[in-house]
Design an enzyme around this catalytic site. Structure first.
Site, PDB file in Angstrom:
ATOM      1  N   GLU A 243       0.880  -1.177   0.000  1.00  0.00           N
ATOM      2  CA  GLU A 243       0.000   0.000   0.000  1.00  0.00           C
ATOM      3  C   GLU A 243       0.907   1.213   0.000  1.00  0.00           C
ATOM      4  O   GLU A 243       1.626   1.460   0.965  1.00  0.00           O
ATOM      5  CB  GLU A 243      -0.919  -0.018   1.223  1.00  0.00           C
ATOM      6  CG  GLU A 243      -2.125   0.911   1.074  1.00  0.00           C
ATOM      7  CD  GLU A 243      -1.812   2.373   1.355  1.00  0.00           C
ATOM      8  OE1 GLU A 243      -1.718   3.156   0.374  1.00  0.00           O
ATOM      9  OE2 GLU A 243      -1.659   2.729   2.523  1.00  0.00           O
ATOM     10  N   CYS A 277      -2.344   8.797   3.279  1.00  0.00           N
ATOM     11  CA  CYS A 277      -2.124   8.369   1.899  1.00  0.00           C
ATOM     12  C   CYS A 277      -3.308   8.714   1.005  1.00  0.00           C
ATOM     13  O   CYS A 277      -3.154   8.851  -0.208  1.00  0.00           O
ATOM     14  CB  CYS A 277      -1.819   6.885   1.845  1.00  0.00           C
ATOM     15  SG  CYS A 277      -3.050   5.846   2.652  1.00  0.00           S
TER      16      CYS A 277
END
Length: 492
Positions: A243, A277
């Site tokens: 990720e 993020c």
């Protein structure tokens, strides 16, 4: 003693490390990194512990994990303070992180049964079964922005599935990693099931290079993720879950309530000082008078955002970044965008030298070419104007990343079009980009990663499926395939 290996706290033999509060400079944690030999020791401990842990019933593993959840609840105030002091985020936000850690336990248990439990279907001559088996020894690399919550999204489902783990927190958040590990210790995990190795790049490289590793679960920057992908290339036997963030677009097409749209944008771009993020990095704004009014209001409200210390009262919306260096990198990125032709609408300011307290920045890039497709991990929002919705979608998709994307519009038809054409794992409508449902998959495509970490879909990559055809007895079929002769006649 800051390493937890095979049920013992030991002293690292690598480089010394000191962690300070990124705003006050207060020393919070001191210790030594794990060297390569200690990383290998942790792997051997995890390998030795794996057979017995994997053979426990799911219920036995669940008991330990639920005990950890109870310890999180009873130690919530202490862990909140540790995370807030180490990361620089305000107390209120660190508290939400600990709450998310607690909530993910029940979600992960449910996800295991829904995504990777056992299934059986009867057949005329037996049964077909589906079971799931753990990979073995997994490495978990944690990030610094959510040092408790995000590693938790890997560790909990991996343990429930029967894996054993070597956990390396970010070198910027060793204190949080140690605090969480001490709660796992109290939860009664058997020795070797979960091991803690502290350290930076050298420790991480030693960990990812282990031949006896069955997989690696990573949350962090795209650069590091790409390095890990290259390092593990040619090893399909190892599961690799990445990720890696995004260069996320937020489309403001029409905002009947300008303040509501401004609030959504600030929540999308500047929460956690821009260190999520999923944060909006690119604001795509429709040309025209309404867009002008929205942008003016966004700048006016954003310039009132004053970062504060973790324990300030009244509590600030944002705190410091993870380090002064991280704050300076955002300022450097802003200067580079200005040099390319960007027009500054709100200049980011470092409030005090030696701290990470950085105010938000907004810069318009309409008409500027050659803007790098990179994630600036901080409170810096770039603005582009567009003329029609098709153009907005093309601009949104003009990135190698594909994590989150959002639309502000009253028109369902435009959202439906975005759902069909967007290249992103998370696509929100009239909701902040930074909002995600815990029971939904989390992650993206392209340079944003591959699997879907954090609880619900994490179960998918923490175990592998085993299919079986079964019968409790063996009999000769009543009908044989052509060419088979089981008669009693003697062939001459």
């Amino acid at each position: 003693m800051t390493l937890w290996i095979n049920g013992d706290w030991i002293t690292g033999q690598g480089a010394s490390r000191v962690k300070r509060n990124p705003v006050s400079g207060e020393v919070l944690w001191q210790g030594n990194d794990a060297d390569a030999a200690q990383v290998g020791l942790a792997c051997r401990a995890a390998r030795a512990a794996f057979p017995r842990w994997a053979r426990l019933s799911f219920g036995d593993r669940q008991v330990r994990v639920e005990r950890f959840a109870a310890l999180l609840e009873s130690n919530k105030a202490e862990l909140t303070a540790i995370i807030a002091r180490e990361t620089g985020k305000p107390r209120w936000e660190a508290a939400t992180e600990v709450t998310a850690m607690i909530n993910k336990i029940a979600i992960s248990i449910k996800a295991y049964h829904v995504r990777t439990g056992e299934q059986r279907s009867e057949m005329p001559d037996g049964a077909a079964s589906l079971r799931h088996r753990p990979h073995g020894v997994l490495a978990v690399f944690g990030p610094y922005n959510f040092p408790g919550h995000l590693p938790n999204g890997h560790i909990v489902p991996a343990l429930l599935a029967g894996n054993t783990i070597i956990f390396k927190p970010s070198e910027l958040t060793p204190w949080s990693g140690e605090a969480v590990m001490r709660l796992w210790q109290q939860a009664g995990l058997p020795p070797g099931v979960l091991n803690l190795v502290q350290g930076g790049r050298e420790t991480g490289q030693a960990l990812s290079a282990l031949e006896d590793l069955d997989g690696l679960l990573f949350t962090g920057s795209a650069n590091t993720g790409y390095q890990l992908h290259r390092q593990l290339s040619g090893q399909p036997e190892k599961i690799l879950a990445l990720e890696m963030g995004g260069n996320n677009p937020l489309i403001i097409d029409e905002a009947a309530d300008i303040d509501a749209a401004v609030h959504l944008t600030i929540q999308s771009a500047f929460v956690t000082a821009g260190q999520r993020c999923t944060c909006a990095r690119r604001l795509l704004l429709k040309s025209g008078a309404q867009g002008d009014a929205f942008l003016a209001r966004l700048v006016a409200v954003s310039q009132r955002l004053t970062p504060g210390t973790w324990d300030d009262e009244p509590q600030p919306f944002i705190g410091g970044l993870i380090s002064e260096q991280a704050a300076q990198q955002v300022v450097t990125a802003w200067h580079e965008l200005e040099a390319m032709g960007g027009r500054t609408l709100l200049a980011p300011r470092l409030l005090q030298a030696g701290t990470s307290l950085l105010t938000p920045g907004i810069i318009e890039m309409t008409g500027v070419t050659g803007v790098p497709d990179e994630e600036v991990f901080g409170p810096l929002l770039r603005v582009w104007r567009y003329d029609n919705f098709d153009e907005a979608i093309r601009m949104a998709n003009n990135t190698r990343f594909g994590l989150s994307c959002g639309l502000v519009s009253p028109e369902r038809e435009k959202f439906d079009q975005l759902l069909l054409e967007a290249r992103a794992g998370i696509v929100n409508w009239n909701k902040p980009l930074t909002g995600a449902a815990s029971t939904a998959p989390f992650g993206g495509i392209g340079a944003s990663g591959n699997h879907r970490p954090s609880a619900w879909y994490a179960a998918d990559y923490c175990a592998w499926p085993m299919a079986s055809l079964e019968s409790d007895s063996l009999t000769l079929p009543a009908t044989l395939n052509p060419g088979l002769d089981f008669s009693d006649e003697v062939v001459r």
